[in-house]
Structures are given as C-alpha cells and as structure tokens.
Design a protein around this motif. Structure first.
Motif, PDB file in Angstrom:
ATOM      1  N   LYS A 291       0.835  -1.191   0.000  1.00  0.00           N
ATOM      2  CA  LYS A 291       0.000   0.000   0.000  1.00  0.00           C
ATOM      3  C   LYS A 291       0.871   1.243   0.000  1.00  0.00           C
ATOM      4  CE  LYS A 291      -0.747  -0.036   5.039  1.00  0.00           C
ATOM      5  NZ  LYS A 291      -1.797  -0.025   6.096  1.00  0.00           N
ATOM      6  N   ALA A 292       0.232   2.384  -0.242  1.00  0.00           N
ATOM      7  CA  ALA A 292       0.955   3.655  -0.333  1.00  0.00           C
ATOM      8  C   ALA A 292       1.624   3.993   0.995  1.00  0.00           C
ATOM      9  CB  ALA A 292       0.001   4.770  -0.743  1.00  0.00           C
ATOM     10  N   HIS A 293       2.746   4.709   0.891  1.00  0.00           N
ATOM     11  CA  HIS A 293       3.538   5.203   2.019  1.00  0.00           C
ATOM     12  C   HIS A 293       4.290   4.094   2.743  1.00  0.00           C
ATOM     13  CE1 HIS A 293       0.453   8.755   2.207  1.00  0.00           C
ATOM     14  NE2 HIS A 293       1.103   8.680   1.056  1.00  0.00           N
ATOM     15  N   HIS A 294       4.293   2.899   2.136  1.00  0.00           N
ATOM     16  CA  HIS A 294       5.145   1.809   2.596  1.00  0.00           C
ATOM     17  C   HIS A 294       6.223   1.596   1.528  1.00  0.00           C
ATOM     18  CE1 HIS A 294       2.375  -0.291   5.725  1.00  0.00           C
ATOM     19  NE2 HIS A 294       2.214   1.026   5.737  1.00  0.00           N
ATOM     20  N   PHE A 295       7.451   1.371   1.956  1.00  0.00           N
ATOM     21  CA  PHE A 295       8.569   1.240   1.032  1.00  0.00           C
ATOM     22  C   PHE A 295       9.368  -0.010   1.375  1.00  0.00           C
ATOM     23  CE2 PHE A 295       7.430   5.621   1.542  1.00  0.00           C
ATOM     24  CZ  PHE A 295       7.493   6.163   0.273  1.00  0.00           C
ATOM     25  N   SER A 296       9.983  -0.590   0.376  1.00  0.00           N
ATOM     26  CA  SER A 296      10.933  -1.672   0.603  1.00  0.00           C
ATOM     27  C   SER A 296      12.341  -1.115   0.415  1.00  0.00           C
ATOM     28  CB  SER A 296      10.680  -2.828  -0.365  1.00  0.00           C
ATOM     29  OG  SER A 296      10.733  -2.388  -1.705  1.00  0.00           O
ATOM     30  N   MET A 297      13.275  -1.691   1.124  1.00  0.00           N
ATOM     31  CA  MET A 297      14.678  -1.274   1.007  1.00  0.00           C
ATOM     32  C   MET A 297      15.562  -2.520   1.071  1.00  0.00           C
ATOM     33  SD  MET A 297      16.890   1.430   3.326  1.00  0.00           S
ATOM     34  CE  MET A 297      17.013   0.397   4.797  1.00  0.00           C
ATOM     35  N   TYR A 298      16.610  -2.530   0.246  1.00  0.00           N
ATOM     36  CA  TYR A 298      17.597  -3.612   0.306  1.00  0.00           C
ATOM     37  C   TYR A 298      18.946  -2.984   0.574  1.00  0.00           C
ATOM     38  CZ  TYR A 298      20.241  -7.814  -0.749  1.00  0.00           C
ATOM     39  OH  TYR A 298      21.082  -8.888  -0.659  1.00  0.00           O
ATOM     40  N   LEU A 299      19.581  -3.445   1.666  1.00  0.00           N
ATOM     41  CA  LEU A 299      20.847  -2.859   2.109  1.00  0.00           C
ATOM     42  C   LEU A 299      21.688  -3.925   2.801  1.00  0.00           C
ATOM     43  CD1 LEU A 299      22.653  -0.340   2.826  1.00  0.00           C
ATOM     44  CD2 LEU A 299      21.257  -0.106   4.891  1.00  0.00           C
ATOM     45  N   ASP A 300      22.906  -4.083   2.331  1.00  0.00           N
ATOM     46  CA  ASP A 300      23.876  -4.953   2.995  1.00  0.00           C
ATOM     47  C   ASP A 300      23.333  -6.368   3.219  1.00  0.00           C
ATOM     48  OD1 ASP A 300      26.361  -5.547   4.144  1.00  0.00           O
ATOM     49  OD2 ASP A 300      25.670  -4.992   6.165  1.00  0.00           O
ATOM     50  N   GLY A 301      22.668  -6.919   2.212  1.00  0.00           N
ATOM     51  CA  GLY A 301      22.212  -8.306   2.266  1.00  0.00           C
ATOM     52  C   GLY A 301      20.879  -8.529   2.929  1.00  0.00           C
ATOM     53  N   VAL A 362      21.742  -6.478  -8.364  1.00  0.00           N
ATOM     54  CA  VAL A 362      22.660  -5.391  -8.696  1.00  0.00           C
ATOM     55  C   VAL A 362      23.472  -4.969  -7.466  1.00  0.00           C
ATOM     56  CG1 VAL A 362      22.796  -2.990  -9.448  1.00  0.00           C
ATOM     57  CG2 VAL A 362      21.237  -4.558 -10.599  1.00  0.00           C
ATOM     58  N   ILE A 363      22.798  -4.892  -6.324  1.00  0.00           N
ATOM     59  CA  ILE A 363      23.485  -4.474  -5.094  1.00  0.00           C
ATOM     60  C   ILE A 363      24.454  -5.558  -4.622  1.00  0.00           C
ATOM     61  CG2 ILE A 363      23.130  -3.948  -2.649  1.00  0.00           C
ATOM     62  CD1 ILE A 363      20.585  -2.458  -3.481  1.00  0.00           C
ATOM     63  N   ASP A 364      24.071  -6.809  -4.716  1.00  0.00           N
ATOM     64  CA  ASP A 364      24.953  -7.905  -4.296  1.00  0.00           C
ATOM     65  C   ASP A 364      26.221  -7.963  -5.145  1.00  0.00           C
ATOM     66  OD1 ASP A 364      23.212  -8.603  -2.306  1.00  0.00           O
ATOM     67  OD2 ASP A 364      22.359 -10.340  -3.340  1.00  0.00           O
ATOM     68  N   LYS A 365      26.150  -7.465  -6.372  1.00  0.00           N
ATOM     69  CA  LYS A 365      27.342  -7.402  -7.228  1.00  0.00           C
ATOM     70  C   LYS A 365      28.263  -6.249  -6.859  1.00  0.00           C
ATOM     71  CE  LYS A 365      25.118  -9.397 -11.327  1.00  0.00           C
ATOM     72  NZ  LYS A 365      24.640  -9.111 -12.716  1.00  0.00           N
ATOM     73  N   VAL A 370      22.438   0.687  -1.980  1.00  0.00           N
ATOM     74  CA  VAL A 370      21.108   0.603  -1.397  1.00  0.00           C
ATOM     75  C   VAL A 370      20.057   0.763  -2.491  1.00  0.00           C
ATOM     76  CG1 VAL A 370      21.009   3.090  -0.875  1.00  0.00           C
ATOM     77  CG2 VAL A 370      19.601   1.483   0.448  1.00  0.00           C
ATOM     78  N   GLY A 371      18.927   0.063  -2.311  1.00  0.00           N
ATOM     79  CA  GLY A 371      17.841   0.159  -3.281  1.00  0.00           C
ATOM     80  C   GLY A 371      16.507   0.310  -2.582  1.00  0.00           C
ATOM     81  N   PHE A 372      15.565   0.988  -3.252  1.00  0.00           N
ATOM     82  CA  PHE A 372      14.249   1.258  -2.673  1.00  0.00           C
ATOM     83  C   PHE A 372      13.158   0.855  -3.662  1.00  0.00           C
ATOM     84  CE2 PHE A 372      17.248   4.389  -1.061  1.00  0.00           C
ATOM     85  CZ  PHE A 372      17.080   4.281   0.315  1.00  0.00           C
ATOM     86  N   GLY A 373      12.091   0.254  -3.128  1.00  0.00           N
ATOM     87  CA  GLY A 373      10.926  -0.080  -3.923  1.00  0.00           C
ATOM     88  C   GLY A 373       9.705   0.637  -3.378  1.00  0.00           C
ATOM     89  N   MET A 374       8.712   0.859  -4.247  1.00  0.00           N
ATOM     90  CA  MET A 374       7.521   1.618  -3.861  1.00  0.00           C
ATOM     91  C   MET A 374       6.257   0.904  -4.320  1.00  0.00           C
ATOM     92  SD  MET A 374       8.651   5.495  -4.918  1.00  0.00           S
ATOM     93  CE  MET A 374       9.068   4.977  -6.583  1.00  0.00           C
ATOM     94  N   TYR A 375       5.162   1.343  -3.779  1.00  0.00           N
ATOM     95  CA  TYR A 375       3.854   0.920  -4.264  1.00  0.00           C
ATOM     96  C   TYR A 375       3.521   1.761  -5.496  1.00  0.00           C
ATOM     97  CZ  TYR A 375      -1.051  -0.517  -4.014  1.00  0.00           C
ATOM     98  OH  TYR A 375      -2.287  -1.056  -4.288  1.00  0.00           O
TER      99      TYR A 375
END
Length: 412
Positions: A291-301, A362-365, A370-375
């Motif tokens: 849903k809106a205003h929730h974000f995903s993040m990938y950082l350091d595994g 991409v980040i693991d390479k 850091v990467g961010f995903g959105m709704y």
C-alpha cells in the motif's frame, strides 16, 4: 471538449504488418537491433536505423533525412499504403500474461494540448523536445502514437465490443508473444458517434509520450509561422494518439538504486531513516509494498520494510502525497544528498516489473549500495497531479501498454 478526429493512416499491408511492427528503436540492445536488421528486411528498424544500409552509425540531421528516405522506399515498394479516407482504428493488444488492452487510434488536437484540455503529469527536457521537433520537421511523419487515457465510457466500450466480433484487418503475434488485433473504422456514422463521445468528456490525460506530444506542439507552432495561409485544419495541427480507457491502463513503479550512503555508515544511515520511518529488518525475506507510504529497502544483504511516520511528514498537496515524492523528500535529498533526480550519476532507476529481486542482484554485485521499492502510483494520483498543474518526479510511473512502431503512421 476534446477533439479527437479520424485520419488517413499510412499502414503496412496485411501480409507484412507482423514483419514491420517493432518496438521503439531505443528499447532494443545493440545485439537485438543487429539481429533484426540482419534477418528481417521489412522491420521498421530499417527506417529508424538508416545507417545500417551503409554499415555506419549516422546521427543528427543526416540521420533524419535518411529516415525519411527509407520511409519513402517502404512506400514505393508497396509495404506501406495510405488509407483512401480518414478513419479511426481499434487496436487490441494481448500480452503473454493474457492482460488485454483495447483502445482507439485517432488524431488529437494540438490546440487541446495548449488549452490544457489534454493534461500532463510529467515535465519534459527542452533539449530532447527540440531534437525531436527537428526530426519531425524533416521526416514529416510520426510512427509512434502518444498514449492517452479517458474515463471509461459505455458507448465507446459498446462500439469496441461490437467491432471485435468482426474479422480484424490485422491479426498477428510478435516474437515477445504479444498478440495484436486491429480494425479499420470507415463507417461515417460510427465515426461521428466516436467523435461525439470524446467531445462530451471534460479532459483526457497523457499517460505516456510527453516528449512526443510536446514536440508536436512545437512543430505546429513552427509550421504555422511558415504558412501564410494557415487554417487550423492542416495535419500538423494534430498528432497521433492511442486512446485507452482508464481501467485498461497498467501502472507500475520504478525502483531507485543509489551507489553509496553519502558518507554515512550503515548504522548512521538507519538512525537517520528512523526519524521518518518505522523500520523492520526482514533479513532475507523478500518484501514488496502492499500500500501507499510503505517502502521496501535492500541494504547490505537484508530486506527492510519502511513505513512512513505520517505525523512527521507534511501532506500539503497531491504531489506531497505521492510515494516517489515522499522518497525524495525524506531520503534521497536530505540523507543521500541527491538534489537532481534527472542528472545525478549516483542514482539509477529500474522499472518495477524487474522488482526487488533485480535490485538485490545489482546491489549484491557491488554496483550499488542501497535500493528502494515503492507501491505503484494510481490513475487517480496521476490525474489529480495533472489537474493541479503539478508534475510527478521523473521515473515515477512505468505505464503499459507499450506500443509498437509502424502499425499506423501519421503523415503531415
């Protein structure tokens, strides 16, 4: 109020349309372009990439002139023919996942664009518009319709369903497993009915193709200034559009990847995030916002769920409520130091269909940190922002359908 009129399309012959239609040139890799040019003499890519004939990269005005020449050659050898009278066209696209898109191809009014009857939600780059305007002035045709959307309409939907019960002019499937059905609407009474239904709408909205439409407006102004007998009825007063009901649009998000943490350690970065977000470390558990205003993040595994602390954020207009703008206002600009979303070399975008698994790879390479995903943004958000005269941040929406080049061509 919108004026959407029939036009005399230049189209492939029925036996060659599946060979001619191509994705836009810039969406192919170099290897893909070369394979298609080597093995398909009818591909529209021969027009878009005229230097292939001479085994040479050609750019600028020289390329524009050769594009026009290749197009004329395709017409001369009978691969393209222009309809005898103005028509609307109905185009149905079925993706390999069985999602269907149905819309009308017609000509949109540049005056409607100038008067904000056709509404926009994205900014354009002046340099890109200027180059494409010069291109259009040279080649005098457009092979890629602008994608526009209108409120669902029972009458237009009924016309579509009735036409789809008849034999299409075109029916072909591409190598990417898209199936296309295409009908020519010649009947005058039916054309009048279609035009009338568009005229009673208050606004229509550009979903995709802001640079193409803006270039068409600039071209109209140039050609009008050069024409002492301008009437407003000339073909350059319109541009080709694919008009699709709002319920048929598919809007995906763009993910953001950043090369570094702007000099911060991982812990320092997370502490700063905590000021605006409730943070949950999900370890290796994949997370996609629901849903809106929730974000995903990938950082350091690790994957993280970030939920905006609404009490700490100022919602003052439609743009401030948009997740792409929230991410910029709370993280990208104040913490990661990214001021310009268009030009910063530390920032990369990936369209949401690649999802966070692509971001993780991409980040693991080690290419990004850091990467961010959105709704995904909604059609309502897109329209509200356009209605309020604001513009979304770049790469906010990845909108489908993506249209093929060369199925209908608008000459002026």
């Amino acid at each position: 109020m919108p004026k959407v009129i029939p036009f005399q399309a230049t189209r492939p012959t029925r036996d060659k349309v599946g060979l001619i239609a191509s994705k836009p040139y810039e969406t192919y890799t170099k290897a893909q372009v070369e394979a298609r040019l080597d093995n398909n003499p009818f591909s529209f890519l021969h027009i878009a990439n005229p230097g292939y004939k001479y085994n040479k990269e050609i750019s600028g005005k020289e390329r524009f002139s050769l594009v026009k020449n290749r197009f004329e050659e395709f017409k001369e050898d009978g691969s393209f023919r222009q309809d005898d009278k103005p028509c609307y066209y109905l185009h149905k696209i079925i993706y390999r996942n069985e999602i269907e898109f149905v819309g009308f191809v017609g000509a949109a009014s540049t005056e409607d664009y100038e008067n904000n009857i056709i509404r926009k939600h994205e900014d354009t780059l002046t340099e890109k518009v200027e180059v494409f305007t010069e291109y259009l002035k040279t080649v005098r045709f457009n092979a890629d319709p602008v994608l526009l959307t209108y409120p669902d309409n029972e009458v237009l939907d009924g016309i579509s369903k009735k036409l789809m019960q008849t034999r299409p002019e075109y029916e072909f499937t591409t190598t990417s497993r898209e199936t296309h059905h295409f009908w020519v609407i010649e009947d005058t009474k039916l054309q009048e009915q279609i035009q009338k239904e568009f005229e009673v709408m208050e606004h229509i909205y550009i979903a995709d193709g802001h640079h193409r439409s803006s270039s068409s407006i600039d071209l109209k102004q140039v050609l009008q200034a050069e024409n002492d007998h301008h009437t407003g009825k000339e073909a350059y007063n319109f541009f080709m559009g694919f008009f699709i009901p709002e319920s048929h649009l598919r809007i995906h998000e763009f993910n953001r990847l950043v090369k570094d943490l702007n000099g911060l350690s991982k812990d320092e970065f997370l502490i700063k995030l905590d000021e605006q977000f409730k943070i949950e470390n999900l370890k290796q558990n994949y997370y996609k916002p629901k849903k809106a205003h929730h974000f995903s993040m990938y950082l350091d595994g690790d994957f993280y769920e970030l939920n905006l602390r609404d009490r700490n954020y100022d919602f003052n207009d439609a743009l401030s409520r948009l997740d792409a703008q929230i991410l910029f206002n709370t993280i990208l600009k104040p913490i990661l130091g990214i001021q310009d979303l268009r030009t910063n070399s530390r920032l990369m975008y990936s369209q949401g269909q690649k999802d966070m698994a692509f971001v993780k790879g991409v980040i693991d390479k080690g290419e990004y940190q850091v990467g961010f995903g959105m709704y995904p943004a909604s059609i309502e958000e897109m329209k509200t922002i356009a209605d309020e005269g604001m513009k979304m941040p770049p790469k906010t929406t990845y909108i489908e359908p993506k249209l093929r080049s060369g199925i209908t061509i608008y000459e002026f």
